[in-house]
Design an enzyme around this catalytic site. Structure first.
Site, PDB file in Angstrom:
ATOM      1  N   SER B 373      -5.548  31.103  61.163  1.00 13.75           N
ATOM      2  CA  SER B 373      -6.918  30.974  61.637  1.00 13.75           C
ATOM      3  C   SER B 373      -6.807  30.673  63.112  1.00 13.75           C
ATOM      4  O   SER B 373      -6.263  29.646  63.498  1.00 13.75           O
ATOM      5  CB  SER B 373      -7.623  29.843  60.901  1.00 13.75           C
ATOM      6  OG  SER B 373      -8.866  29.634  61.477  1.00 13.75           O
ATOM      7  N   ARG B 374      -7.284  31.628  63.944  1.00 17.03           N
ATOM      8  CA  ARG B 374      -6.996  31.486  65.370  1.00 17.03           C
ATOM      9  C   ARG B 374      -7.887  30.480  66.052  1.00 17.03           C
ATOM     10  O   ARG B 374      -7.526  29.922  67.071  1.00 17.03           O
ATOM     11  CB  ARG B 374      -7.124  32.842  66.050  1.00 17.03           C
ATOM     12  CG  ARG B 374      -6.014  33.769  65.630  1.00 17.03           C
ATOM     13  CD  ARG B 374      -6.076  35.098  66.345  1.00 17.03           C
ATOM     14  NE  ARG B 374      -5.350  36.075  65.550  1.00 17.03           N
ATOM     15  CZ  ARG B 374      -5.789  37.283  65.264  1.00 17.03           C
ATOM     16  NH1 ARG B 374      -6.951  37.678  65.713  1.00 17.03           N
ATOM     17  NH2 ARG B 374      -5.076  38.091  64.520  1.00 17.03           N
ATOM     18  N   VAL B 375      -9.079  30.266  65.548  1.00 20.35           N
ATOM     19  CA  VAL B 375      -9.980  29.337  66.243  1.00 20.35           C
ATOM     20  C   VAL B 375     -10.422  28.157  65.377  1.00 20.35           C
ATOM     21  O   VAL B 375     -10.982  27.202  65.891  1.00 20.35           O
ATOM     22  CB  VAL B 375     -11.240  30.062  66.767  1.00 20.35           C
ATOM     23  CG1 VAL B 375     -10.878  31.070  67.816  1.00 20.35           C
ATOM     24  CG2 VAL B 375     -11.976  30.735  65.639  1.00 20.35           C
TER      25      VAL B 375
END
Lengths: 188, 512, 133
Positions: B373-375
């Site tokens: 999950s990048r953010v």
């Protein structure tokens, strides 16, 4: 003991120097010095042997016994003490457990009540839900029926109007409407 | 009855004899849900075109002397020579809270037999995504209720998180669990007295799925009380490809209404592989040039413009958000195929599900190594971050060691403890369908795992132990859970209380 | 068979050949074109070519004509006014084609190119029907 004998011998000798009466008396009693000394030595040997091999172990054993008995007595006392303590603690634990048990029972009762009220609330909600759904369904059916009626009525209105207009519209009226329409388009 | 007549009277009174202007054309060819229409010289791109018999279409191809129109709905009665008319309206769908609890088709018409929808507003289906200025970075969490996801792959409001995996690996389940979790949170939050509580409304878009599956999903949502916060947009496999093509955009428009009105919404596209296939079909019939895997050249834009519409708005722009959970189905685990790589590059992370794990009984069958999950981590609840932070690392170490440990039997104590911990974490993360956990319960369980309170429990008893601990917390430690939910961060005091509670539990669990 | 871009281009050239100096379709020229086509048919796609040609002719015709349908007698002055206004709107000379259409019940419908202006009872009733549903 041996000390006593040596003193006696020394006394006898000093007495013997100034008078033979004592040595004679001794002789009469069968006291033979070398023999006597040998016996004394023998006695000492036997005595020491007895002392080392019999008296000492025996006294040690006795001491041990005495100690054991003492230990036993002390242990009994301790046990008694412990027993008392244990009893006291048992009472305490029992008391605590009773309190806890009461607590649990109370909690269970409360939870049971909570669950019961929750359940009954849920049941009520469910019943409400079912009723609501049924009502909704009835409403929907009613709506659908109304819609159909409306549609049919509209169709009827439109069809009738068209038929009537086609049949009953006077030709000069038609011409006027056409002119109006043409003008309306021109204005747009 | 009388009001019907009244209504008709009113409508008749409203009829004006004004001139109607329209741009018309004639169908030159119609096949496979696409009509080629000559004329229509003033048609706009994406304009609604009306055909006889109340059929509508959307102008997709504007050529010099012809317009390619995709037909929406049943259009088998159309034939060559029929007249087509422009309507001057862009294709739009009804939006608003009136749609909640309803199942609608790609044009927003009800398909659940619950009567008409009294929506007050319409939104165009295609709309340019919010630009850079009104956006804000993701900073509020969406609780999926799935412990593994919340702890390791957190999702924030306004994020786009892809759910990817082979068929029947539990992709839809993750999405529906999230919707059910949101519904549970909404119910609690709306009943509570927190004025700042922001409910999350859900939109589930079913694209090209079997009708039976859609019905099952709706039944599941209804059974868990989630339907009242959910809109279901249905374009089943039986619907024509144009409906399947439109459906996600229609759902997105419904979600955008929430976002633009300062609310939070969650939209699930289930699934975009079938959407791409439907679009490929339309494109081929419209004779657009085919590219890789016969997809048209703009298949990337097809998904990027859809997913870009998910956003988190800043305070001046209403503070709303639209979170997107697109789903992609891979073939035999090949996530380097065309559509999967496209969507992976568009989204802010992916949840990767594996068939092998699913068959081993690890459900959700999450591959921790490939899921990211990048953010989301900036949106993660502090308490979950505190306890869940190291779990991902421990699990990764476990996976690495587990491969080696199959060969050798002599392991040093450290390795063994890592293996033991890992095996227990995997068991802890197993979770049944439609049983989302509240955040505070997740925190309690993860805290217990992180601090080794499960270490004495045999691996095979872990599921039972976790369930028992959860039950224990829910039945006897509600006050503590309430405190965690309120503070959202673990301080020394809370940790002390947690410790006492877990220790008390472990005495009773051992005694059983 | 569908019209390929090549066929479309040919049809467009044929259309250009069928127009007179004013850019209006000339019947003689069109006949001439068809005769030539008949004498030298293309190897394939004659049918499609003719069809496409016909479509182009038709669409070109509609652009230069004002097709006016009416129900009931239309006053000559009103017709002239309508025609002038349409010519002004499209900024070109329009050839009026007037027909009577009883299906309109009463009123006028005018068509130029793809644009239709409708002020008739039929369309009003149609709108009413749609709004009632």
């Amino acid at each position: 003991m041996s000390g006593l004998f040596t003193h006696l011998l020394a006394a006898a000798e000093t007495v013997g120097a100034d008078g033979n009466a004592i040595s004679q008396m001794l002789h009469r009693f069968g006291v033979d010095w070398p023999f006597f000394i040998a016996q004394v030595i023998n006695f000492l040997i036997v005595g020491s042997l007895l002392y080392f091999f019999a008296v000492k172990p025996l006294s040690a054993k006795l001491q041990e016994r005495r100690d054991k008995i003492e230990d036993g007595l002390r242990y009994t006392d301790e046990m008694k003490q412990k027993l008392d303590d244990a009893q006291k603690r048992r009472d305490e634990i029992l008391k605590e457990a009773t309190i806890q048990a009461q607590d649990v029972v109370r909690q269970a009762g409360e939870q049971g009540k909570a669950v019961l009220s929750q359940q009954s609330q849920q049941a009520a909600e469910q019943a409400e839900d079912i009723l609501k759904k049924a009502r909704e369904q009835a409403d929907q059916q009613y709506e659908a029926m109304l819609k159909q009626v409306r549609q049919e009525a509209a169709d009827l209105v439109v069809q009738t109007t068209a038929q009537l207009l086609k049949r009953d519209l006077a030709s000069d009226e038609r011409g006027r409407i056409a002119d109006e329409a043409a003008k309306s388009i021109s204005r747009k | 009855m009388s009001d019907i007549l009244e209504q008709i009277k009113a409508e008749i009174a409203r009829v004006s004899s004004a001139t109607q202007q329209a741009n018309v054309g004639r169908i030159t060819a119609v096949a496979d849900g696409v009509a080629h229409v000559s004329g229509l010289s003033r048609a706009m791109s994406n304009e609604m075109i009306s055909f006889p018999g109340d059929v509508f279409g959307m102008a997709l191809n504007l050529e010099e002397d012809e317009v390619g129109v995709v037909l929406l709905g049943e259009a088998s009665h159309l034939k060559e020579g029929d007249e087509a008319k422009t309507t001057g309206k862009l294709l739009s769908v009804p939006v608003g809270k009136e749609l909640l609890g309803r199942a609608v088709d790609a044009l927003g018409r009800p398909v659940d037999g619950k009567g008409p929808i009294a929506a007050k507003e319409n939104y165009p289906v295609e709309r340019i995504a919010p630009g850079i200025l009104p956006r804000k970075s993701v900073d509020q969490p969406i609780q999926t209720g799935i412990m593994a996801v919340d702890a390791m792959i957190p999702i924030g409001r306004g994020q786009r998180e892809l759910i990817i995996g082979d068929r029947s690996t539990g992709k839809t389940t993750i999405a529906t669990d999230t919707i059910i979790s949101q519904a549970a949170i909404n119910k609690k939050g709306i009943a509570g007295d927190d004025k700042n509580f922001r409910p999350v409304y859900s939109i589930y878009v079913a694209i090209g799925q079997k009708s039976a599956n859609i019905a099952r999903t709706i039944a599941l949502l209804e059974a868990h009380g989630a339907m009242q916060y959910t809109i279901v947009v249905v374009a089943s496999a039986a619907d024509n490809p144009s409906s399947q093509y439109i459906a996600p955009y229609a759902g997105c428009a419904m979600g955008e209404w929430f976002m633009r009105n300062g609310m939070d919404a969650l939209i699930v596209y289930d699934d975009l592989s079938k959407h791409a296939v439907a679009y490929r079909q339309i494109s081929l019939i419209l004779k657009r040039p085919a590219g890789r895997e016969a997809y048209p050249g703009d298949v990337f834009y097809l998904h990027s413009r859809l997913l870009e519409r998910a956003a988190r708005m800043r305070e001046q722009d209403g503070n709303g958000s639209l979170t997107a959970l697109p789903i992609i189905e891979t073939q035999a685990g090949d996530f380097s195929a065309y559509i999967p790589t496209n969507v992976i590059s568009i989204t802010d992370g992916q949840i990767y599900l594996e068939t092998d794990l699913f068959n081993q009984g690890v459900r959700p069958a999450l591959n921790v190594g490939l899921s990211v999950s990048r953010v989301g981590s900036s949106a993660q609840t502090k308490a979950v971050k505190q306890v869940g932070g190291k779990i991902k690392l421990q699990l990764a170490q476990y996976r690495e060691l587990a491969a080696f440990a199959q060969f050798g039997s002599d392991l040093d104590a450290r390795t063994k403890s890592t293996l033991d911990r890992g095996a227990r974490i995997i068991e802890l993360f197993k979770q049944p369908v439609a049983a989302p956990k509240p955040m505070e319960v997740e925190v309690a369980l993860l805290w217990a795992m992180h601090n080794g309170h499960f270490d004495k429990i045999a691996v095979k008893d872990m599921i039972r132990a976790a369930a028992s601990l959860e039950e224990y917390f829910k039945s006897t430690q509600t006050a503590l859970l309430g405190k965690i939910a309120e503070k959202k961060v673990l301080d020394d005091g809370l940790e002390g209380e947690l410790k006492a509670a877990v220790e008390q539990w472990s005495r009773t669990f051992g005694a059983e | 068979m569908v019209a390929t871009p090549a066929i479309k281009a040919t049809a467009r050239r044929l259309l250009a050949l069928s127009l007179d100096e004013q850019g209006a379709v000339s019947a003689e020229r069109a006949l001439e074109v068809i005769k030539v086509l008949e004498a030298n048919p293309p190897k394939r796609g004659l049918r499609v070519l003719l069809k496409t040609y016909a479509t182009y002719l038709e669409s070109h015709l509609t652009k230069t004509q004002a097709r006016i349908e009416h129900a009931g007698n239309l006053d000559a002055a009103a017709l002239q006014e309508l025609l002038t206004s349409l010519e002004q709107r499209y900024n070109r000379k329009l050839e009026p084609v007037v027909t009577e259409n009883p299906a309109l019940i009463a009123g006028v419908r005018a068509r130029v190119g793809d644009d239709v202006f409708d002020n008739s009872f039929a369309s009003t009733l149609q709108t009413l029907r749609q709004s009632l549903q």
